[in-house]
Design a protein around this motif. Structure first.
Motif, mmCIF file in Angstrom:
data_model
loop_
_atom_site.group_PDB
_atom_site.id
_atom_site.type_symbol
_atom_site.label_atom_id
_atom_site.label_comp_id
_atom_site.label_asym_id
_atom_site.label_seq_id
_atom_site.Cartn_x
_atom_site.Cartn_y
_atom_site.Cartn_z
ATOM 1 N N UNK A 229 0.839 -1.208 0.000
ATOM 2 C CA UNK A 229 0.000 0.000 0.000
ATOM 3 C C UNK A 229 0.874 1.258 0.000
ATOM 4 N N UNK A 230 1.909 1.246 0.809
ATOM 5 C CA UNK A 230 2.780 2.426 0.880
ATOM 6 C C UNK A 230 3.564 2.606 -0.426
ATOM 7 N N UNK A 231 4.015 1.504 -0.982
ATOM 8 C CA UNK A 231 4.744 1.579 -2.266
ATOM 9 C C UNK A 231 3.864 2.180 -3.354
ATOM 10 N N UNK A 232 2.605 1.726 -3.355
ATOM 11 C CA UNK A 232 1.680 2.216 -4.378
ATOM 12 C C UNK A 232 1.434 3.716 -4.213
ATOM 13 N N UNK A 233 1.310 4.142 -2.968
ATOM 14 C CA UNK A 233 1.108 5.572 -2.713
ATOM 15 C C UNK A 233 2.328 6.369 -3.164
ATOM 16 N N UNK A 234 3.493 5.814 -2.882
ATOM 17 C CA UNK A 234 4.740 6.490 -3.258
ATOM 18 C C UNK A 234 4.858 6.581 -4.783
ATOM 19 N N UNK A 235 4.481 5.498 -5.457
ATOM 20 C CA UNK A 235 4.666 5.443 -6.915
ATOM 21 C C UNK A 235 3.593 6.231 -7.660
ATOM 22 N N UNK A 236 2.338 6.101 -7.212
ATOM 23 C CA UNK A 236 1.234 6.654 -7.998
ATOM 24 C C UNK A 236 0.729 7.986 -7.472
ATOM 25 N N UNK A 237 1.018 8.298 -6.230
ATOM 26 C CA UNK A 237 0.494 9.534 -5.658
ATOM 27 C C UNK A 237 -0.910 9.330 -5.112
ATOM 28 N N UNK A 238 -1.337 10.288 -4.314
ATOM 29 C CA UNK A 238 -2.618 10.127 -3.612
ATOM 30 C C UNK A 238 -3.809 10.057 -4.564
ATOM 31 N N UNK A 239 -3.752 10.861 -5.647
ATOM 32 C CA UNK A 239 -4.913 10.910 -6.546
ATOM 33 C C UNK A 239 -5.174 9.567 -7.219
ATOM 34 N N UNK A 240 -4.093 8.813 -7.440
ATOM 35 C CA UNK A 240 -4.268 7.516 -8.108
ATOM 36 C C UNK A 240 -4.232 6.348 -7.123
ATOM 37 N N UNK A 241 -4.148 6.695 -5.877
ATOM 38 C CA UNK A 241 -4.128 5.652 -4.843
ATOM 39 C C UNK A 241 -5.559 5.176 -4.682
ATOM 40 N N UNK A 242 -5.836 3.972 -5.116
ATOM 41 C CA UNK A 242 -7.229 3.525 -5.176
ATOM 42 C C UNK A 242 -7.871 3.337 -3.812
ATOM 43 N N UNK A 243 -9.200 3.283 -3.858
ATOM 44 C CA UNK A 243 -9.964 3.071 -2.630
ATOM 45 C C UNK A 243 -9.677 1.717 -1.999
ATOM 46 N N UNK A 244 -9.116 0.796 -2.806
ATOM 47 C CA UNK A 244 -8.884 -0.542 -2.250
ATOM 48 C C UNK A 244 -7.861 -0.540 -1.118
ATOM 49 N N UNK B 116 7.540 11.789 3.602
ATOM 50 C CA UNK B 116 7.028 12.129 2.268
ATOM 51 C C UNK B 116 5.632 11.536 2.053
ATOM 52 N N UNK B 117 5.439 10.315 2.532
ATOM 53 C CA UNK B 117 4.121 9.682 2.371
ATOM 54 C C UNK B 117 3.055 10.443 3.158
ATOM 55 N N UNK B 118 3.419 10.856 4.359
ATOM 56 C CA UNK B 118 2.457 11.593 5.190
ATOM 57 C C UNK B 118 2.138 12.954 4.590
ATOM 58 N N UNK B 119 3.156 13.545 3.949
ATOM 59 C CA UNK B 119 2.942 14.858 3.338
ATOM 60 C C UNK B 119 1.851 14.764 2.268
ATOM 61 N N UNK B 120 1.782 13.640 1.604
ATOM 62 C CA UNK B 120 0.775 13.480 0.545
ATOM 63 C C UNK B 120 -0.647 13.552 1.098
ATOM 64 N N UNK B 121 -0.801 13.183 2.369
ATOM 65 C CA UNK B 121 -2.151 13.240 2.947
ATOM 66 C C UNK B 121 -2.266 14.410 3.937
#
Lengths: 373, 193
Positions: A229-244, B116-121
């Motif tokens: 989940x964290x890798x996906x957030x890092x790679x895709x960003x929040x906007x593309x981080x799916x609801x799953x 960095x991850x927390x900054x995104x949210x």
């Protein structure tokens, strides 16, 4: 000294003290008096050698090796019995005996090694990640415990070899060739002991490891999921981080909720509404033809009526003269029906404008000629 | 049905996203004892009452058109917590539920990657972390013990369930892997059919 300093124990004495005690206990012995060169005392060296090279868990390959040895000894015993060769029967007895002793000793070591490993996992203070621990425990399960149970189980290859050995030993006894040989009785007894012991050891080992394995397996899955989940957030960003990747949480809000007073008032209005008779529908046929129907029939009759008079030089004039009782609305409706009828062609003429008197009203228009198409 | 005890209180808390666990007496006990009755009652008005296999209760969330900002924050906070726990060498749930945590000692700003991850949210400092924890308290996942000390409550198992779900979903293509093919049971007890 470097070795002692590199491996300090928690809360142990200084390296110098450890060094002095090793020399006092004669675990380290100088090569000659006053020398800086030391060697490990022979009994300790033998013990360490045993621990490093022999006190290891038995792998499935080792046990299969024993099974092969036993099968070879069985073949040797069969031939010796067939030949009634006492010397070779004795040798086969000895080989079987040795193999059984080795199996028994290895089973002991295996159990000890696995129990030590389990204890180490539970007490280990060094920070080793869950994933690494899980990989190690999986290695133990997959390398030693699970396949070994396949080998030693009641219908496994070890049991088959034991059965064959037992059959041959009984044959030796029945043929009265060597029925008083001490190795025969000892081997028969040892066979039963080792067979049961092998299965028990590995079943016990599995029971020891299984809870640890399950716990680490679950933790490993949890860690992997979070990591993904964290890798996906890092790679895709929040906007593309799916609801799953989100954990859904209910949120039910009241919207436009009527109050109890309003509900009561509404119910009261319904309850107290005065009764009203339902409307009565007239289903009988009407006695007089409706005006609209008469008009429609007249309009539909116009094309056939005008056909007899074609060509008509002044269509509006013809309608006004022929149907003098019609009002202006009927006249214009009839005029339109004929002008736009598919069977006729209407053409404006160059004649002067004419005024038509219709039921007291007047219309001024250019005459239109109507011909057949 | 009309005699279900604490119905108003239970409904009012669950509808706000709260998870009822052992710390929420007497609601928790009556839900344990008469779960089927409560579930049937709520089902009649279109709400699924879930009993998690780790024994706590919550309303199943409907798919929402707009995701509240708090959910990604809670998710990122929780995943970082799990990631950190995995590196401690102990079973993760043992680490999470076996400790009280100080906000100032949380691992969330110890690594640049986490920061960095927390900054995104939109979580930038300890104050923001406290806000996330306040949200988590409102849904029954954590409990404040003092101004800056808290512990995780049993419903935090929902994060573990989600992690396992994600890991198993990622391993689906590798059929034949004996280790991964046997699913770990984790999650709600009363699954939707």
């Amino acid at each position: 000294m470097r070795l002692i300093r590199a491996n300090p124990g928690v809360g142990e004495e200084l390296a110098e003290t450890a060094w002095r005690r090793l020399r006092e206990l004669q675990i380290l012995i100088p090569t000659e008096p006053g020398s800086d060169l030391f060697f490990i005392a022979e009994p300790v060296a033998r013990l360490l050698n045993y621990l490093f090279n022999e006190a290891n868990p038995a792998t499935p390959e080792i046990i299969r090796g024993y099974v092969a040895s036993l099968e070879a000894a069985n073949r040797q015993l069969t031939r010796a019995l067939d030949d009634e060769d006492v010397q070779r029967v004795s040798l086969a007895f000895e080989e079987i005996s040795q193999t059984l002793r080795r199996i028994h000793a290895d089973l002991n070591e295996t159990q000890n090694a696995i129990l030590a490993e389990v204890t180490r996992y539970k007490t280990e203070r060094a920070r080793v990640s869950v994933r690494q621990k899980y990989r190690r425990i999986v290695h133990w399960m997959e390398r030693y415990v699970e396949p070994m149970i396949e080998v030693v189980r009641a219908d496994g290859p070890l049991r088959s070899a034991f059965d064959e050995t037992e059959r041959l030993l009984h044959r030796a006894r029945e043929e009265a060739l060597l029925n008083d040989h001490p190795a025969l009785t000892r081997n028969l007894r040892f066979l039963r002991v080792v067979s049961a012991y092998a299965l028990r050891v590995f079943t016990q080992c599995r029971k020891e490891i299984q809870p640890l394995y399950e716990s680490l397996r679950r933790s490993s899955f949890i860690a992997e999921g979070a990591s993904l989940a964290l890798e996906q957030l890092q790679a895709a960003g929040l906007l593309r981080w799916g609801d799953e990747y989100l954990v859904g949480v209910a949120s039910w809000r009241y919207q436009n909720v009527p109050s109890d007073v309003a509900i009561v008032a509404t119910l009261r209005r319904v309850i107290e509404h005065p009764p009203e008779s339902p409307p009565v529908l007239e289903l009988t046929a009407e006695e007089e033809t409706p005006d609209a129907l008469v008009r429609l029939i007249w309009l539909e009759s116009l094309p056939s009526l005008v056909t007899n008079n074609l060509p008509v030089q002044d269509l509006l004039g013809w309608i006004v003269e022929t149907f003098s009782g019609r009002n202006i609305s009927d006249v214009l409706a009839g005029f339109s029906a004929l002008v736009f009828h598919n069977g006729f062609r209407a053409t404006f003429t160059d004649r002067e404008l004419r005024t038509y008197v219709i039921a007291g009203d007047e219309i001024t228009a250019s005459p239109v000629k109507l011909t057949s198409t | 049905m009309s005699t279900l005890p604490h119905l108003t209180n239970i409904f009012d808390r669950l509808r706000r996203g709260y998870h009822l666990g052992p710390d929420d007496e007497p609601a928790f006990s009556v839900l344990c004892e008469r779960f089927d009755e409560y579930a049937a009652y709520f089902a009649a008005i279109g709400i699924t009452l879930v009993r998690h296999e780790r024994e706590f209760f919550y309303f199943n969330a409907e798919t929402q058109d707009t995701v509240p900002d708090t959910l990604p924050r809670i998710a990122v906070f929780s995943y970082i917590m799990v990631d950190h726990a995995a590196n401690q060498g102990r079973a993760i749930d043992e680490f999470i539920f076996g400790h009280n945590f100080l906000v100032t000692a949380l691992p969330h700003f110890t690594l640049d990657r986490y920061t960095a991850l927390l900054r995104q949210v939109e979580v930038h400092d300890l104050s923001d972390l406290e806000n996330v924890l306040n949200h988590m308290e409102r849904i029954g996942w954590v409990k404040w013990l003092t101004d800056d000390e808290f512990r995780f409550l049993r419903p935090f198992h929902r994060v573990f369930s989600k992690c396992i779900e994600l890991a198993q979903a990622a391993q689906k293509p590798s059929v034949g892997d004996s280790d991964s093919s046997s699913a770990i049971s984790e999650g709600r007890v009363n699954r939707d059919s």
